[in-house]
Design an enzyme around this catalytic site. Structure first.
Site, PDB file in Angstrom:
ATOM      1  N   CYS A   1       6.728 -11.769  -2.114  1.00 32.58           N
ATOM      2  CA  CYS A   1       6.266 -10.908  -1.020  1.00 32.58           C
ATOM      3  C   CYS A   1       7.335  -9.930  -0.536  1.00 32.58           C
ATOM      4  CB  CYS A   1       5.746 -11.745   0.137  1.00 32.58           C
ATOM      5  SG  CYS A   1       4.242 -12.640  -0.297  1.00 32.58           S
TER       6      CYS A   1
ATOM      7  N   HIS B   1      -5.844   1.359   3.714  1.00 31.51           N
ATOM      8  CA  HIS B   1      -5.140   2.069   2.642  1.00 31.51           C
ATOM      9  C   HIS B   1      -3.811   2.666   3.114  1.00 31.51           C
ATOM     10  CE1 HIS B   1      -8.950   1.520   0.578  1.00 31.51           C
ATOM     11  NE2 HIS B   1      -8.270   1.729  -0.550  1.00 31.51           N
TER      12      HIS B   1
ATOM     13  N   GLU C   1      -5.513 -12.719   4.931  1.00 33.01           N
ATOM     14  CA  GLU C   1      -4.676 -11.889   4.074  1.00 33.01           C
ATOM     15  C   GLU C   1      -5.110 -12.042   2.614  1.00 33.01           C
ATOM     16  OE1 GLU C   1      -0.172 -11.001   4.625  1.00 33.01           O
ATOM     17  OE2 GLU C   1      -0.368 -12.851   3.471  1.00 33.01           O
TER      18      GLU C   1
END
Length: 125
Positions: free
Chosen positions: A25, A73, A114
């Site tokens: 991550c 986005h 998530e």
């Protein structure tokens, strides 16, 4: 008298990275987020929204204006001033929505997925 909570679910796509994290991550990656927003309040007694706590179209407009239209986005780590963990994102969503709801409508809970199996929930204390 029963206490009723209603909610609506939204989706958006966004990227982020956790630069101080030791693992995958730390690299730039994306998620298909799923956001659930729950509210409560007194049902309206008359008018076009009789029997409703809030018109879900109105709730949707608020969530889109405050979250979806701004975060969809986007590279979240670049547009937000905090570490964009799912916990911190859920808390920020709660904070942003809490003051935007019509009078008498109480934000009860925000759940942000998530991934399909990882989520954070922020609730009113």
């Amino acid at each position: 008298m029963p206490n009723t909570t209603i909610g609506k679910t939204f989706t958006f796509e966004a990227a982020h990275q956790l630069p101080d994290y030791k693992g995958k991550c730390a690299r730039l990656h994306g998620h298909s987020y799923k956001l659930s927003v729950s509210v409560s309040g007194e049902k309206q007694e008359d008018g076009p929204h009789k029997g409703m706590i809030i018109d879900l179209v109105v709730l949707s407009e608020i969530v889109h204006a405050e979250i979806i239209d701004k975060w969809d986005h986007q590279p979240l780590h670049e547009i937000l001033s905090f570490t964009t963990t799912v916990e911190m994102l859920a808390e920020e969503i709660f904070r942003l929505l809490d003051g935007k709801l019509p009078s008498g409508v109480v934000l009860e809970e925000v759940v942000l997925f998530e991934t399909a199996t990882c989520w954070a929930k922020t609730t009113r204390l």
